[in-house]
Enzyme design. Structure first.
Site, mmCIF file in Angstrom:
data_model
loop_
_atom_site.group_PDB
_atom_site.id
_atom_site.type_symbol
_atom_site.label_atom_id
_atom_site.label_comp_id
_atom_site.label_asym_id
_atom_site.label_seq_id
_atom_site.Cartn_x
_atom_site.Cartn_y
_atom_site.Cartn_z
ATOM 1 N N GLY A 53 13.485 36.469 20.385
ATOM 2 C CA GLY A 53 14.786 36.745 19.775
ATOM 3 C C GLY A 53 14.731 38.014 18.954
ATOM 4 O O GLY A 53 13.719 38.715 18.949
ATOM 5 N N GLN A 54 15.835 38.293 18.238
ATOM 6 C CA GLN A 54 15.937 39.530 17.467
ATOM 7 C C GLN A 54 14.895 39.593 16.352
ATOM 8 O O GLN A 54 14.343 40.635 16.064
ATOM 9 C CB GLN A 54 17.343 39.627 16.875
ATOM 10 C CG GLN A 54 17.607 40.903 16.106
ATOM 11 C CD GLN A 54 19.003 40.901 15.505
ATOM 12 O OE1 GLN A 54 19.880 40.173 15.941
ATOM 13 N NE2 GLN A 54 19.210 41.710 14.495
ATOM 14 N N ASP A 72 28.103 30.247 15.370
ATOM 15 C CA ASP A 72 27.578 30.963 16.544
ATOM 16 C C ASP A 72 27.362 30.011 17.719
ATOM 17 O O ASP A 72 26.342 30.073 18.396
ATOM 18 C CB ASP A 72 26.271 31.689 16.193
ATOM 19 C CG ASP A 72 25.907 32.762 17.230
ATOM 20 O OD1 ASP A 72 26.821 33.264 17.914
ATOM 21 O OD2 ASP A 72 24.715 33.092 17.363
ATOM 22 N N ASP A 104 22.466 61.059 -6.652
ATOM 23 C CA ASP A 104 22.015 60.949 -8.051
ATOM 24 C C ASP A 104 20.740 60.115 -8.193
ATOM 25 O O ASP A 104 20.322 59.778 -9.303
ATOM 26 C CB ASP A 104 23.133 60.385 -8.942
ATOM 27 C CG ASP A 104 23.528 58.954 -8.540
ATOM 28 O OD1 ASP A 104 22.951 58.444 -7.543
ATOM 29 O OD2 ASP A 104 24.404 58.372 -9.199
ATOM 30 N N SER A 109 20.083 57.033 -7.798
ATOM 31 C CA SER A 109 20.249 55.789 -8.563
ATOM 32 C C SER A 109 19.730 54.576 -7.794
ATOM 33 O O SER A 109 19.627 53.486 -8.344
ATOM 34 C CB SER A 109 21.732 55.577 -8.885
ATOM 35 O OG SER A 109 22.453 55.367 -7.667
ATOM 36 N N THR A 125 28.642 49.067 -4.727
ATOM 37 C CA THR A 125 27.767 50.117 -4.190
ATOM 38 C C THR A 125 26.913 49.522 -3.072
ATOM 39 O O THR A 125 26.838 48.307 -2.925
ATOM 40 C CB THR A 125 26.826 50.682 -5.288
ATOM 41 O OG1 THR A 125 26.025 49.598 -5.784
ATOM 42 C CG2 THR A 125 27.602 51.318 -6.424
ATOM 43 N N GLU A 152 11.820 44.034 40.851
ATOM 44 C CA GLU A 152 11.536 44.465 39.482
ATOM 45 C C GLU A 152 12.129 43.485 38.466
ATOM 46 O O GLU A 152 11.520 43.210 37.426
ATOM 47 C CB GLU A 152 12.087 45.881 39.267
ATOM 48 C CG GLU A 152 11.252 46.922 40.001
ATOM 49 C CD GLU A 152 11.887 48.303 40.035
ATOM 50 O OE1 GLU A 152 11.129 49.289 40.093
ATOM 51 O OE2 GLU A 152 13.126 48.406 40.018
#
Length: 484
Positions: free
Chosen positions: A33-34, A148, A340, A342, A380, A421
């Site tokens: 899986g991922q 899901d 900056d 931060s 942010t 293949e």
């Protein structure tokens, strides 16, 4: 999660656990899986066989990724005991992996079983959807939204017993309270509910998804279909259900009535899982006919299932090939935007950074992008959020990754993927039972019996079926920033 010395040093599970190797011997690979790999494993003390999902901690980049793994384990324990949900045995952690040991489901995938059996009727589809919606009802009654549901997430414990069907993947599931609204876009394109795309949803979305599965079980194709992922989303939002094309004229009115109730665009008017289970079409000795469905339904089901499997294999190849260098490239991009220093990117920094990368996005689109990436709603984007928001989207469709995935299948470098293949790749990936002729038939547009690169790319871009769409609805970051 802090990156001091790498996140391998942190406890994902919050505490030290026994070593898995003291309790189990790991065997051959069952799937990929991922975030990790599933292996067969054997309990040393009893000799009993289980499945072990080993999640690579290196790929848990953000705090959210870590929380997802913790929550998946909590939810599996919370749902333990329901007969059609896979049973968790335990969770273990070492410096490199988190291991989840669970019941072994060696009977294969739901669609494969239907296709192998041959005789298939509305009655059989009703039996299967009853199990799937039973899982949804069990989850909802215990305050869990699955988010899901899809056929690949249901496996048989025993290939000869259809009632041994189990839900296996709770990686995107969440706890919910009545009336709670969710906003993050997750799931898989063919199955996603309209309110999820509109970022305002609750557990009703699971019933929609089960309705999509039912439509596929009866007709062999998804109800909302298009050549691109965006096209699929548009079709979902439009909500038009085709009951005119074959085989629908021969399908019972009761089945159509149930599907309409499950695929009602307004969540408040949609059937609940409990109501679905009481519908006459689903009830034991109900009205679902037992006559065989048109063989074309099985044929289409084979093609749909086969194409998804090839896509899943290709996505695994891409996910495994992502290097530390590529993540490092995204790190540099983050630093360049964080003017900056931060440690977090503000709206103005994101806007200026995207302009430098040649973006022509409007302020409102940048604001949407910011909201999608800002997981903790701090206003942010920190480093973890930035990596999580970009790595899962841009990497899947970048040209070089599609090319390397194509080359993985094209073993002789001829520029074409042949059936031999594909056979070789399936064996490598432990997917030997995939219906290869149907893969070729579905993807091969010019009917020359093989898949060229253009056909491969078209397939990959037709509704990515990865584990999550989280943030991928904000396609603009991929197109305007990372592809530079």
């Amino acid at each position: 999660m802090k990156h001091s010395g790498g996140n391998q040093a942190c406890y994902v599970l919050g505490q030290k656990t026994p070593s898995i190797r003291d309790l189990y011997s790991l065997g051959h690979k069952l799937g990929q899986g991922q975030f990790g790999t599933t292996y067969m494993c054997k309990e040393i003390s009893t000799g009993r066989e289980y499945a072990c999902k080993s999640i690579t901690k290196r790929k848990l980049i953000s705090k959210e990724d870590v929380e997802d793994v913790r929550r998946e384990i909590q939810i599996m324990h919370h749902l333990a005991g329901y007969k059609n949900i896979v049973t968790i045995k335990g969770a273990y952690e070492d410096p490199l992996y988190v291991h989840i040991v669970m019941e072994l489901c060696s009977g294969g995938e739901l669609f494969d079983r239907i296709i192998q059996r041959g005789h298939y009727s509305e009655r059989k589809a009703a039996e299967l959807i009853k199990i799937i919606v039973g899982v949804v009802e069990a989850c909802h009654s215990l305050g869990v939204m699955h988010r899901d549901l899809k056929p690949e997430n249901f496996l048989l414990v025993n290939k000869d017993d259809d009632f041994s069907l189990k839900a296996i993947d709770f990686g995107l599931s969440v706890f919910f309270k009545p009336g709670q609204i969710f906003e993050d876009v997750v799931g898989s394109p063919y199955y996603v509910a309209p309110e999820v795309l509109l970022k305002h949803y609750g557990p009703e979305a699971d019933v929609w998804t089960a309705g999509v599965i039912l439509y596929i079980l009866v007709s062999g194709v998804p109800p909302f279909w298009a050549e691109t992922q965006q096209g699929i989303f548009d079709a979902v939002l439009k909500g038009h259900i085709d009951f005119d094309s074959d085989p629908w004229p021969l399908i019972s009115d009761s089945a159509k009535n149930l599907i309409r109730g499950m695929l009602c665009s307004r969540p408040s008017e949609r059937l609940t899982a409990h109501q679905v289970l009481r519908h006459p079409w689903i009830c034991e000795n109900g009205v679902a006919p037992d006559r065989a469905l048109d063989p074309a339904v099985l044929s289409r089901l084979k093609q749909f299932s086969a194409m998804n499997k090839l896509k899943q294999m290709a996505l695994r190849v891409i996910a495994e090939s992502l290097s530390e260098e590529e993540i490092a490239g995204l790190k540099e991009m983050f630093k360049a935007m964080d003017t900056d220093n931060s440690g977090a990117i503000t709206f103005d920094e994101l806007k200026a950074g995207l302009r430098r990368y040649g973006s022509t996005l409007k302020d409102t689109e940048i604001r949407d992008l910011m909201e999608a990436a800002d997981i903790d709603k701090s206003g942010t984007i920190d480093y973890g959020e930035f990596i999580a928001a970009t790595i899962h989207l841009n990497k899947l469709e970048r040209e070089e990754h599609l090319l390397s995935a194509f080359r993985y299948f094209d073993k002789d470098g001829s520029g074409y993927i042949t059936i031999d293949e594909l056979q070789h790749a399936c064996a490598e990936q432990g997917m030997s039972d995939v219906f290869l002729e149907d893969v070729i038939k579905e993807v091969d547009q010019d009917n020359d019996g093989r898949i060229d690169y253009g056909e491969f790319v078209a397939m990959m871009q037709k509704g990515i079926v990865g584990r999550t769409m989280r943030k991928s609805i904000n396609m603009s970051i991929r197109n305007n920033a990372v592809s530079q």
